[in-house]
Design a protein around this motif. Sequence first.
Motif, mmCIF file in Angstrom:
data_model
loop_
_atom_site.group_PDB
_atom_site.id
_atom_site.type_symbol
_atom_site.label_atom_id
_atom_site.label_comp_id
_atom_site.label_asym_id
_atom_site.label_seq_id
_atom_site.Cartn_x
_atom_site.Cartn_y
_atom_site.Cartn_z
ATOM 1 N N PRO A 188 5.723 10.722 -5.795
ATOM 2 C CA PRO A 188 6.520 9.707 -6.692
ATOM 3 C C PRO A 188 8.068 10.155 -6.145
ATOM 4 O O PRO A 188 8.952 9.093 -6.303
ATOM 5 C CB PRO A 188 6.410 10.030 -7.888
ATOM 6 C CG PRO A 188 5.076 10.891 -8.090
ATOM 7 C CD PRO A 188 4.866 11.649 -6.813
ATOM 8 N N LEU A 206 3.599 6.463 -5.164
ATOM 9 C CA LEU A 206 3.461 6.508 -6.824
ATOM 10 C C LEU A 206 2.420 7.523 -6.939
ATOM 11 O O LEU A 206 2.513 8.337 -7.795
ATOM 12 C CB LEU A 206 3.284 5.519 -7.337
ATOM 13 C CG LEU A 206 4.520 4.476 -7.358
ATOM 14 C CD1 LEU A 206 3.937 3.114 -8.268
ATOM 15 C CD2 LEU A 206 5.303 5.042 -8.217
ATOM 16 N N LEU A 207 1.316 7.413 -6.135
ATOM 17 C CA LEU A 207 0.227 8.243 -6.568
ATOM 18 C C LEU A 207 0.624 9.798 -6.085
ATOM 19 O O LEU A 207 -0.137 10.775 -6.849
ATOM 20 C CB LEU A 207 -1.054 7.736 -5.922
ATOM 21 C CG LEU A 207 -1.954 6.423 -6.505
ATOM 22 C CD1 LEU A 207 -2.724 5.738 -5.491
ATOM 23 C CD2 LEU A 207 -2.023 6.614 -7.930
ATOM 24 N N VAL A 248 0.886 -1.220 0.047
ATOM 25 C CA VAL A 248 0.074 0.078 0.023
ATOM 26 C C VAL A 248 0.943 1.321 -0.075
ATOM 27 O O VAL A 248 0.634 2.199 -0.521
ATOM 28 C CB VAL A 248 -1.226 0.139 1.131
ATOM 29 C CG1 VAL A 248 -1.699 1.431 1.202
ATOM 30 C CG2 VAL A 248 -1.958 -1.131 1.097
ATOM 31 N N ILE A 265 3.733 1.643 -1.296
ATOM 32 C CA ILE A 265 4.291 1.781 -2.880
ATOM 33 C C ILE A 265 3.348 2.508 -3.676
ATOM 34 O O ILE A 265 3.693 3.440 -4.423
ATOM 35 C CB ILE A 265 4.580 0.486 -3.366
ATOM 36 C CG1 ILE A 265 5.650 -0.473 -2.918
ATOM 37 C CG2 ILE A 265 4.731 0.793 -4.993
ATOM 38 C CD1 ILE A 265 6.166 -1.675 -3.420
ATOM 39 N N LEU A 266 2.134 1.950 -3.463
ATOM 40 C CA LEU A 266 1.047 2.524 -4.341
ATOM 41 C C LEU A 266 0.667 3.981 -4.022
ATOM 42 O O LEU A 266 0.672 4.980 -4.738
ATOM 43 C CB LEU A 266 -0.406 1.908 -4.249
ATOM 44 C CG LEU A 266 -0.411 0.499 -5.024
ATOM 45 C CD1 LEU A 266 -1.596 -0.243 -4.730
ATOM 46 C CD2 LEU A 266 0.005 0.768 -6.454
#
Lengths: 392, 315, 290
Positions: C278, C274-275, C268, C270-271
């Motif tokens: 970044p 990235l969202l 989670v 990581i996501l």
Amino acid sequence: MGTSPTGRWMLRAAALAAALSVSALTSASFAADPIKIGSVVSATGPAAFLGDPEARTLKLYVEELNKKGGLLGRPVELILYDDGGDANKARTFATRLVEDDKVVAVAGGTSTGGTMAMIPVFEDAKIPFVSFAGGIEIIDPVRAFVFKTPHTDKTACQKIFEDMKARGFTKVGLISGTDGFGKSMRAQCLKVVKDYNITIVADESYGATDSDMTPQLNKIKNTAGLQAVLNPGFGQGPAIVTRNYAQLGIAVPLYQSHGVASKSFIDLAGPAANGVRLPAPALLVADKLADGDPQKPVVAAYKGSYEAATAQPVSTFGGYAFDGIQLVVQAIEKAKSADPQKIRDALEATKGYVGVTGIYTMSPTDHLGLGTDSFRMLEIKNGDWALAPAAK
Amino acid sequence: MLVALLRSRLAALLLLAAIMALFPLIAPSAFYLRVAALVWIFALAALGLTILMGYAGQVSLGHAGFLGLGAYGVAIGPAHLGLPPLLSLVLAAALAGLIAYLVGRPILRLKGYYLAIATLGFGMILALVFNSESAVTGGPDGMAVARMTVLGWRITGALNWYWVSAGALLVGAWLALNLQASPSGRALRALHDSEVAAAGVGVNVAAKKLSAFVIGAVYAAFAGGLLASLNGLITPEASSFMQSIELVAMVIIGGLGSVFGAVVGAAFLVVLPQALTAFQEYEQAVLGLLIMVFMIFLPDGIVPTIRRWLLERLS
Amino acid sequence: MAEFLQLVFSGLTVGAVYALVALGFTLIYNASDVINFAQGDFVMIGGMGTVFLTAAGLALPVAAFIAIVAAVMVGLALHRFAIQPARGASPVALIMITIGASIFIRGVAQIVFDKQFHSLPAFSGSDPIHLGGATILPQSLWVMGGALVVVAGLYAFLEHTLLGKAVLATAANRLAARLVGINVTVILALAFGVSAAIGAVAGILVTPITLTRFDVGTLFALKGFAAAMLGGMGNPLGAVVGGLLIGLLETFGAGYLSSTYKDAVAFVAILLVLLFMPRGLFGGRSVERV
């Protein structure tokens, strides 16, 4: 520079062809009309610590059997495949055993998932199948051609609660792994716990690959009235739970499940394992069994030959495989035939077969054949297994 | 003439159909039919991935998550929601497409390897959910899947499943080949070669990438649904990290952006454990080695390389 | 309060390991732009190697040293045979190569070692130390202390030795580094070797706590990578902070929320990174946006 792309491709194709022909040759190396027994276990992959002892046991056993002259005067050919822990592959190999290799019986299935995937194949083909997996759904509801050798987790729960009740515990905490075995045993334990006048006062869980359970154990430690803790699970989880348990200084007794019935649990948990109780087959206390114990000779023989051949301590998972293939072999002997239907009937008629896991007596309504008496309650003392003092 | 054939999409489709029609005639037993059915099913999933990787130049390291969505959809629909299996499959595929759209839209604005990472995280989360929500998914031991019925006909038996999966792949391949030739497909391939140039000629880069991702997800979900129905059982391994890597390996080995490549790659990886039986212990090492060797020395994969060689020889 | 402290100790221990893995990622990424998914397998080689060598009779420090050397050799081989021949390949292709390498290493480990779980004896006993109502294992202190030593050593190496500065130069601009006479190939090999050593050290330190097996590498790699992304890919300080943060978040999540989805925390993270950010907490190398 080197080979052209096409050349490289042709080399690769040739290599694949070579591999295919080698495997064809090795499987066709038996002569005189052998009796083919099939097996699919998870010798590689995440369940390899279960499947590897199973594979070794099967190979060792069939080798010894053939040295003694085989079965019904014919050599036994073991066709062993590795599903890598993948139920889809297990199903494919099961189809291969039935359609291509034309086996007469199967002893295998390391995990419940793999077993359940293979059952329809063997049922449709009417080939008797003895599974090495734990899930109670394998034999409940009873299927004509499906048997299994390991105890159900329900039996383990009953044995443990029996012992807890005898020691006067009424408030027990649970900490279970979220792997298939841990989850299913937890569910079974919750079902039978009322029968022993015990209430579950804490219920935590941990992931199969977790390396630290102190948060969950802390919560359990602080539960009022706690008298004992049960840890359904297998693999590395219970070893870490046991260490964390000692680290946090939790005073009440800890019970493990038969999922950790192997020496490696004691090695991994270290000194924290002392005092832990668990239900286990007689295999683990081979040298401590009374001389008159009917299981003693069988257990000692298996332990001796396995440890000599593999230089690894014996494990109950290998034991399930040993009993599985033994059951098939003795069924073939009793039926005096290698016809699958006759083998199945002989399997179902097994009475008092002395194995390393217990003494099996099957019936049309019981395709496991073991009761709580096949479990011995063990306690770990000084880094070794010991029979726990009998419950009063 | 041969050159024209090599370039013709219809010829490729007909060749595939011919192979599918002839195989049952030479298959010695139902085991071979089952293996072939598995090849068609995984080829369908790989086809979706090759559209994403080959045409749009992106990578998804969590593609097995979409496979799992289709598979669990087909399991959960009839068992928990009382829906007919075929409808569940369609709904599951639509759900996979929707999730791909929602996840892809923000992530695809990032360039290069970040989609790979995002899909990796997403795939792992899905696998965890399938493993943990036992009440709905049956947990680590998986759940049984009701038999698939199409217009009242229950699909059972190796031969029937062979035809069903072959048919599904043929339809998927036809769609993919048409996509390749369409303006959308050309736009996708332009993307692969150079995003800047593609944007320069008016291609909506982000939207095209997103559509490739969604298409890939839908293909994978259909394949997953078929797989679960074929086996009558689904376990969380179907959406594991290793399964995602195997799908990518199929595309790499078979050839990016090639329909036949997806089939060849799928055949390779489905047959590999069957062929290695005596050396099963080495399967992981062999797989790892194959991935490395192909990525380093033969990044185009088997089929495009052969095709190119043939075209060179013939022209 | 005691419970909070217990969670902090657990979180920092496992976080220290993630930090070391993340540091390994960062070193290789900075020198070569490669995201090395085989990083976790160095941890495995350190742990499993030491286990098998001590079982064969060697003393722990000797076994540990040889295991580290073995990991370094694997790292160098990885660079020489897998990364170097693929010079110029796209970032995605390089990721796939390292994933292939990780699978290969795991496959070989299955055969060379075995498939069981293994442990090492704790370096200075396993009697827990009581601190503020919580307990901490002496081995945890070894892990955290070891991580600190490695980080400090790496810092000293990069900032204060000529070779280290060459590494920094290569990371900053490979062409310029080559122009001033730095042998970039050697520097890249060095980066792989040092990363492998760091990973192996982490493995040896943490095996007495977490146990080891031939396939522990994958999860360590994924979480170490999440840590590196959280801190900012390419930023060493970010890698360390990211690692500790992921360790703490996992433990607090398990303690206060649900232990079922403990592993999901890293993914989670990581996501979310990235969202929403970044470039990570400390700003890694630039992420291109379309």
